[in-house]
Enzyme design. Structure first.
Site: not given
Ligand code: ADP
Ligand code: MG
Ligand code: MG
Length: 878
Positions: A21, A91, A100, A102, A337, A455, A770, A838, A858
């Site tokens: 990220k 985040r 989702g 973490m 991503r 997710h 084999s 095998c 193989y």
């Molecule tokens: P995950 O890995 O669970 O997707 P994210 O860190 O991407 O977690 O965040 C979860 C949600 O919150 C996402 O939909 C993301 O777009 C939103 N989000 C995260 N940071 C911001 C921000 N700075 N402003 C607005 N929305 C945010």
């Molecule tokens: Mg996300």
């Protein structure tokens, strides 16, 4: 390295350090795409945090605060200001994305004072209080571990009280009440005051994100997806200035794939919600609007989105999965991503991107996780049988493939029942990331809420599990353990079938058919065939298996297990009679009949594999495996006694006596393989003769058959020579009788440690080797392959004493060394000796990579894994 990097200063190639990220956000910043300002705390800090007894190193917070100051400048907002407060999200983000798994906290920086300032700044008290209540909810859940349902409960009763159904219709007064209730919940839970300063909130949130790396769902996810430390070590923390998709009807938030993640089509696929925050879309609680409507709702933003998508795809040369938010008409990107796609989407996009000249053929092959292709070979709904089944409901097709199973509503129960061997369809209103462990135990997933970008949908796609989401016709009652749609009620444990490609749910079990190969898949396999150098053969014991293997691109059979043929219903009794025979004459008579049956099996298989080698392994398991076990026989005798069937009793008692005679304490190391061939030579004689007979008949019909005979469980050259004499005399006899040269290579399995070590001796007699890596692994570790998985292996993995299950992926250091010794022993005597493997490892991509490197001729894999093996073998070259 520093503990903290602002997006604009980070080196986005360092994914291990920044996490996916963080790397994506800095790369987008560099590309001058609209990303809110922010910074990344590195994965290194995460590891230090753990080394340091879960304490942040001292230099972290000062660096964080410096970067917060930078954000203040860029945004013109102030941290902890009562007039114009800066809010941030905190985040998670590891090097390998774990959607989702973490934690993330939004709207951080609000308290009783700043919320008023925020209301003033935005001129929108409703929105400010809504942001505040969202913050407390997430913070309470993530930092304190408060059960989410408690918050939901408060929210729902507030809605009822005010008489609205939509979150967005709650007024300021209701929201203020909710905030105070939420705080009470947190305070009751922690027995301390809710932390009010943004600084305090920030430290706790950063720590909570680091903690979530070792949270249960993250651990399970890593384990199941083989995410080892060398590819993702700790999570980074990204602090990002908040932008708001919930600032009114000119604001929105959404998720898009730059290409359809389900079928790979070149079109934007995704959803958005007007006046909402990102969590609403990805958590799977609300079903968003299809992204195509954004064109009409917000044409300018749609254009910006499409341009950003095109730019990102071109830059990363991979379809992207993008999170965006529109704040009062202004467009922001929050994440990008590599899109997780279904196997068919991966295949299609690979072929398409080559056509578009975005990538070359090698890239196209390399980007497909070979393992995932298995999903394409899964059976699909038999369309012609649909009419016999009632359709229960239709939802959103989220992950392709068909699955039948019993309905289970409870997550824990799904795991229990699934792990006990039942086919389970997990049916939930919504799935939260913490439910993901149950996915592994289920055949398929069905939810009544949520969209394709949730997710849950994305994770199931990656796992190749059929999934339907947003099936709103389905009304689920957890209390009654039922669901109802179109007037039909389904109870727990009723059987249903879901078709994740069409989104349809059927009552009962709909029959399935072998999948059709798509043109794109054929194209990929064709490129892979041309790139790979390793041969791919099949483990197949039936003509159907041989045909399927050939259709999937297998060139030959590396392992035809003759004992499987004895298990057929028309012959198992004959085989048992043979075992029971009291003298050699009687046994020979029965063996002649069995020989006829084997001969006709061999003919069919050799014919199906015409032109390619077919390696036939002589009888391997111990004889008692063919008899019922003694306990069962004792029971049977008791029943027969009770019914007064003395004849039956006598007969069964004889079998029992024989079963007891043959029983062994340690059958895997017992009287099996060549040891049976030596003590009951008539069995091997019959089998060898049947192979020659089959070859004679096919040669007469001008079919190009290439059988080879392989001896199992050899540990010494003396054993091999003993059997070779029998083979030689039969060969001589047959050639004389039929007046033709009959070429059948004679070789051995290398599956006993001693065989690998003395391969140089064995090669004097064996024309090919084999490696039987299942037994070889068992012998090398002294792990019983039948028992480990249920006993200590999971704990070994958990305690990191083993990185992988050695029965799934070749243990390169141990078993791999034996293989190398075997190869050099063999080829030292016969330089061009054909040597393969095998065993289960033949279909495992990382083992295939090893086999390629070791110089094997193989690998042999089960028919359904052949395409995987072909692609993996090509990837080993690239
Ligand atoms: P995950 O890995 O669970 O997707 P994210 O860190 O991407 O977690 O965040 C979860 C949600 O919150 C996402 O939909 C993301 O777009 C939103 N989000 C995260 N940071 C911001 C921000 N700075 N402003 C607005 N929305 C945010
Ligand atoms: Mg996300
Ligand atoms: Mg074996």
């Amino acid at each position: 390295t520093k503990p903290v990097y602002a997006f604009e200063e980070a080196d986005s190639k360092k994914r291990m350090l920044l996490g996916g990220k963080g790397a994506g956000l800095s790369e987008m910043t560099r590309l001058k795409l609209p990303v809110p300002p922010g910074f990344t705390i590195t994965t290194e800090v995460c590891n230090k945090y753990y080394d340091n007894n879960r304490k942040l190193p001292k230099d972290v917070m000062p660096a964080v605060m410096k970067n917060i100051a930078k954000m203040e400048k860029k945004t013109g907002k102030k941290w902890n200001s009562t007039k114009n407060p800066l809010l941030v999200s905190v985040r998670s983000g590891a090097a390998i994305s774990m959607p989702g798994m973490m934690d993330t906290i939004l709207n951080l920086g609000l308290n009783e004072k700043t919320v008023e300032g925020f209301a003033e700044q935005t001129k929108n008290p409703r929105f400010s209080w809504d942001s505040y209540r969202r913050f407390i909810q997430l913070f309470g859940k993530v930092v304190f571990g408060v059960n989410d349902e408690k918050f939901d409960h408060v929210l729902n009763s507030a809605k009822t009280k005010q008489g609205v159904t939509d979150d967005s219709k709650l007024n300021v007064e209701s929201l203020k009440n909710i905030v105070s209730e939420y705080k009470k919940i947190c305070e009751a839970h922690t027995k301390r005051k809710f932390p009010d300063t943004p600084n305090e909130q920030l430290v706790l949130s950063i720590e909570a994100v680091f903690k979530s790396w070792m949270g249960e769902r993250a651990i399970v996810y890593r384990e199941k997806n083989n995410i080892t430390k060398d590819i993702a070590n700790g999570t980074a923390v990204n602090v990002v200035a908040m932008v708001f998709g919930n600032m009114g009807d000119d604001s929105a938030t959404g998720v898009v794939f730059t290409r359809n993640g389900n079928n790979g089509k070149k079109e934007l696929e995704g959803e958005y919600l007007i006046n909402a925050q990102g969590e609403d879309v990805v958590a799977g609680v609300r079903t968003g609007k299809n992204i195509e409507f954004l064109k009409k709702d917000m044409p300018k933003s749609h254009k910006e989105l499409s341009n950003a998508c095109a730019k990102l795809e071109k830059h990363f040369r991979e379809p992207q999965d993008i999170e965006f938010t529109i704040e009062q008409g202004k467009f922001y990107l929050l994440q990008t991503r590599t899109a997780k796609m279904s196997a068919s989407a991966l295949v299609k996009t690979s072929v398409d991107m080559v056509k578009e000249r975005l990538i070359d053929k090698n890239n196209a092959l390399a980007r497909i996780p070979a393992q995932q292709l298995e999903a394409l070979l899964h059976r699909t709904i038999d369309e012609s049988k649909i009419k016999n089944h009632k359709q229960l409901a239709k939802g959103i097709a989220a992950s392709p493939g068909a699955a039948s199973g019993i309905v289970v509503f409870d997550v824990k129960k799904a795991i229990e029942l699934g792990d006990a061997g039942n086919k389970v369809i997990l049916v939930r209103k919504e799935t939260k990331p913490e439910d993901v462990p149950a996915f592994f135990s289920s055949e398929g997933i069905l939810t009544s809420l949520g969209g394709k970008s949730s997710h849950a949908a994305i994770v199931s796609r990656g796992m190749g599990k059929p999934c339907i989401v947003g099936c709103s016709e389905l009304k689920i009652s957890y209390e009654n353990n039922t669901c109802t749609a179109n007037g039909i009620t389904i109870k727990e444990k009723d059987t249903i079938t879901i078709d994740g490609s069409a989104g349809t749910v059927f009552i009962g079990e709909v029959p399935t058919v072998e999948p059709q190969m798509t043109k794109d898949f054929e194209q990929i396999l064709d490129w892979a065939q041309k790139t790979k150098t390793l041969g791919i053969r099949a483990n197949a014991d039936t003509p159907e298996g041989a045909k399927l293997a050939r259709k999937f691109g297998g060139q030959g059979i590396g392992l035809c297990r003759t004992e499987r043929m004895f298990n057929g219903s028309d012959r198992i009794n004959l085989f048992v009679e043979m075992i029971m025979a009291e003298n050699i004459e009687e046994r020979s008579k029965i063996l002649t009949k069995l020989g006829q049956l084997q001969k006709s099996d061999f003919i069919e298989i050799l014919q199906a594999m015409e032109g390619y080698e077919v390696t036939i392994r002589l009888l391997d398991p111990p004889l008692h495996e063919f008899l019922p076990n003694p306990e069962e026989l004792v029971e049977r005798i008791q029943k027969l006694k009770a019914s007064g069937d003395t004849d039956g009793v006598n007969k069964t008692e004889i079998i029992l006596k024989r079963a007891r005679e043959l029983a062994e304490v340690n059958p895997m190391m017992g009287h099996r393989g060549v040891r049976v061939g030596i003590t009951y030579p008539e069995i091997y004689e019959m089998q060898i003769r049947a192979v020659f007979d089959a070859l004679v008949e096919l040669t007469k019909k001008k079919v190009k058959a290439h059988p080879q005979i392989m001896i199992p469980q050899i540990s010494s050259i003396a054993e091999l020579n003993h059997i070779k004499k029998i083979y030689d005399s039969i060969k001589k006899e047959m050639e004389a009788k039929h007046k033709m040269k009959l070429k059948i290579n004679f070789g051995t399995m290398i599956e006993v440690v001693r065989a690998a070590l003395t391969a140089n001796e064995l090669a004097n007699t064996a024309e090919f080797f084999s490696f039987g890596t299942n037994d070889l692994t068992q012998g090398t570790f002294s792990f019983s392959r039948e028992d480990v998985e249920g006993k200590f292996l999971p704990e070994y993995m958990e305690k990191e004493l083993l990185e992988r299950n050695p029965f799934q992926s070749i243990d390169v250091n141990g078993v791999g060394s034996l293989i190398k010794i075997g190869i050099s022993g063999g080829r030292g005597v016969r330089p061009n000796m054909e040597i393969g493997i095998c065993g289960e490892h033949g279909g495992d991509p990382s083992s295939i990579k090893f086999c390629h490197g070791a110089g094997l001729s193989y690998v042999s894999a089960s028919p359904h894994r052949i395409p995987i093996a072909i692609v993996a073998a090509a990837q080993a070259v690239i």
